[in-house]
Structure formats: structure tokens, C-alpha cells
Design a protein around this motif. Structure first.
Motif, PDB file in Angstrom:
ATOM      1  N   ASN A 162     -21.604  14.962  18.879  1.00 58.25           N
ATOM      2  CA  ASN A 162     -20.912  15.095  17.883  1.00 58.25           C
ATOM      3  C   ASN A 162     -20.357  13.733  17.335  1.00 58.25           C
ATOM      4  OD1 ASN A 162     -20.951  17.961  18.531  1.00 58.25           O
ATOM      5  ND2 ASN A 162     -19.259  17.483  20.229  1.00 58.25           N
ATOM      6  N   VAL A 163     -20.248  13.681  15.850  1.00 63.32           N
ATOM      7  CA  VAL A 163     -19.935  12.772  15.075  1.00 63.32           C
ATOM      8  C   VAL A 163     -18.842  13.098  14.394  1.00 63.32           C
ATOM      9  CG1 VAL A 163     -20.339  10.882  13.332  1.00 63.32           C
ATOM     10  CG2 VAL A 163     -21.925  11.568  15.125  1.00 63.32           C
ATOM     11  N   ALA A 164     -17.383  12.484  14.791  1.00 62.47           N
ATOM     12  CA  ALA A 164     -16.262  12.585  14.179  1.00 62.47           C
ATOM     13  C   ALA A 164     -15.651  11.333  13.682  1.00 62.47           C
ATOM     14  CB  ALA A 164     -15.195  13.563  14.963  1.00 62.47           C
ATOM     15  N   ASN A 165     -16.241  10.638  12.733  1.00 62.32           N
ATOM     16  CA  ASN A 165     -15.885   9.385  12.405  1.00 62.32           C
ATOM     17  C   ASN A 165     -14.349   9.388  11.864  1.00 62.32           C
ATOM     18  OD1 ASN A 165     -15.656   6.672  11.121  1.00 62.32           O
ATOM     19  ND2 ASN A 165     -18.007   6.607  11.541  1.00 62.32           N
ATOM     20  N   ASP A 184     -23.928  17.519  15.626  1.00 61.17           N
ATOM     21  CA  ASP A 184     -22.868  17.856  14.686  1.00 61.17           C
ATOM     22  C   ASP A 184     -22.110  16.959  13.896  1.00 61.17           C
ATOM     23  OD1 ASP A 184     -21.022  19.663  13.307  1.00 61.17           O
ATOM     24  OD2 ASP A 184     -20.137  20.357  15.249  1.00 61.17           O
ATOM     25  N   VAL A 185     -22.354  16.598  12.866  1.00 59.76           N
ATOM     26  CA  VAL A 185     -21.545  15.618  12.016  1.00 59.76           C
ATOM     27  C   VAL A 185     -20.404  16.111  11.457  1.00 59.76           C
ATOM     28  CG1 VAL A 185     -21.960  13.741  10.438  1.00 59.76           C
ATOM     29  CG2 VAL A 185     -23.840  14.672  11.649  1.00 59.76           C
ATOM     30  N   GLN A 186     -19.241  15.959  12.055  1.00 58.24           N
ATOM     31  CA  GLN A 186     -17.815  16.658  11.710  1.00 58.24           C
ATOM     32  C   GLN A 186     -17.280  16.118  10.563  1.00 58.24           C
ATOM     33  OE1 GLN A 186     -16.042  17.192  15.268  1.00 58.24           O
ATOM     34  NE2 GLN A 186     -17.636  18.346  16.298  1.00 58.24           N
ATOM     35  N   THR A 205     -20.148  19.331   8.445  1.00 54.52           N
ATOM     36  CA  THR A 205     -19.708  19.175   7.206  1.00 54.52           C
ATOM     37  C   THR A 205     -19.965  17.591   6.745  1.00 54.52           C
ATOM     38  OG1 THR A 205     -17.552  18.434   8.070  1.00 54.52           O
ATOM     39  CG2 THR A 205     -17.948  20.738   7.285  1.00 54.52           C
ATOM     40  N   GLY A 206     -20.201  16.693   7.462  1.00 54.74           N
ATOM     41  CA  GLY A 206     -20.343  15.356   7.055  1.00 54.74           C
ATOM     42  C   GLY A 206     -21.787  15.061   6.522  1.00 54.74           C
ATOM     43  N   ALA A 207     -22.385  14.009   6.786  1.00 59.07           N
ATOM     44  CA  ALA A 207     -23.543  13.445   5.880  1.00 59.07           C
ATOM     45  C   ALA A 207     -24.601  13.030   7.014  1.00 59.07           C
ATOM     46  CB  ALA A 207     -23.475  12.635   4.865  1.00 59.07           C
TER      47      ALA A 207
END
Length: 208
Positions: A162-165, A184-186, A205-207
Motif C-alpha cells: 500500500n502506498v499512501a504518500n 494499492d496506490v491510495q 486512486t493514486g497514480a
């Protein structure tokens, strides 16, 4: 500690110099901290189960023994690069905190495992990945920062990556990345710049 020597301790802290346990030594460790410029080498021919493992500063873990950490593996690099260089496997069965703020080096012969049911939180610094990182089925790897993973090693994701930058920036993975689980790019974006085989899912929802 050479063959025939014995060492038992509830808490072991190595802040400088090196503590080495060679073939034939009897070693019983519980809570271990490798900090400052300290080094711990476990090469006594046996696997070890630890309640906790903390690596910080310029601390380094080396040797040939397999390690099972039943509590938290707390890995940071507060004063410079810290280092896992054991040729055995390190299994973080109580979760992993990857704190940075500098580089955390996983050497070429080392394998770090985030096993089923556990969570690794990557919140600071970079992972210099020259060995193998396995995020197993049912495990979760969370990245919340705009640095990333680099080196000619391999990240195998069979669980959730998971990526939640938090800065809405880009998390880069320059190492080989094999995905059979879910990415999952959040928020923010994920840039995969290495080789790899992708048979899993990419969501969010991210890129990418």
C-alpha cells in the motif's frame, strides 16, 4: 564467543565494537538492540528466536544464523546507514517498523520476511535492497513517504503493498518488483523502475 562458550541474557545491547558468536557457541538471546556503531554477528550454527530486535544508528546485524523475531523488528538509521547482512533469513513475526531517516541496507545474501498476518510500516529513509524482501500472502506493507526502495535486489509481494504518500509525492521502487498480490496506490504515486513479473492486482486512486 568460540566453540564451547555459553551466553544467556534477557537484554543484549551492542553500542560499539562487535559481539561475535562463532560455530559451536551456545547463545540464548531475548531482547536485542544493535545501536551506535555496534555490530552483532550470529554464526553459531543454530537458529535464534528473539522477543524483539532493534537496529539503529550505524548498527549492523551479520552472520549465518536464521532469526525469528516474535515481537517488533524496529529498524532505523538515525546516524547513517544501518545494515542487515546475515546470510540467514530474518522473519519479522511481530511486525516491522522501518523508520529511517537515512538508509537501511539489506545486503545481497540477506532475506527479510514479512510473514502472513503481519504489517510492515515504512515511514522514513530509504531501503537499500540488495538482497530479498518477501511480503508474504496475507501480509501488509505500508509506505507513507516520498522516498522509496532502491538497489539490485528483489521485492516479492504476495500480500498487500500500500502506498499512501502523505506529501502526495512519488514513491519509487528501483529494485526488481514481483507482484502476485495487490498493489494499492491510495495517494501520491508509485513508480516501478526495475524488472519484475506482475500477475496480481493494481488498485487505488493514486497514480502508477
Amino acid at each position: 564467543f568460540e566453540s564451547g562458550a555459553s551466553y544467556t541474557a534477557t537484554t543484549t545491547t551492542v553500542n560499539s565494537g562487535s559481539a561475535r558468536f562463532n560455530a559451536g557457541a551456545s547463545v540464548n538471546l531475548t531482547d536485542v538492540s544493535v545501536a551506535g556503531t555496534g555490530g552483532l554477528q550470529l554464526s553459531n550454527g543454530a537458529a535464534h528466536t528473539l522477543d524483539s530486535l532493534t537496529i539503529s544508528g550505524y548498527g549492523s546485524l551479520a552472520g549465518t544464523s536464521d532469526l525469528l523475531v516474535t515481537g517488533l523488528l524496529d529498524w532505523s538509521s538515525t546516524n547513517g546507514n544501518s545494515f542487515i547482512g546475515t546470510s540467514g533469513t530474518v522473519t519479522a513475526a511481530g511486525g516491522t517498523a522501518l523508520n529511517g531517516p537515512n538508509d537501511m541496507w539489506l545486503d545481497s545474501q540477506a532475506t527479510l520476511i514479512n510473514p502472513t498476518g503481519q504489517t510492515a510500516n515504512f515511514t522514513g529513509g530509504r531501503i537499500l535492497l540488495y538482497g530479498t524482501y518477501n511480503n508474504e500472502t496475507g501480509a501488509t506493507f505500508n509506505s507513507t513517504l516520498g522516498s522509496g526502495i532502491t538497489g539490485n535486489g528483489t521485492f516479492n509481494n504476495a500480500g498487500s503493498f500500500n502506498v499512501a504518500n502523505t506529501s502526495n509525492g512519488t514513491t519509487s521502487v528501483n529494485s526488481d518488483f514481483n507482484n502476485t498480490g495487490t498493489v494499492d496506490v491510495q495517494s501520491g504515486s508509485l513508480r516501478l523502475q526495475g524488472n519484475g513479473v506482475h500477475t496480481g492486482d493494481f488498485d487505488g486512486t493514486g497514480a502508477l
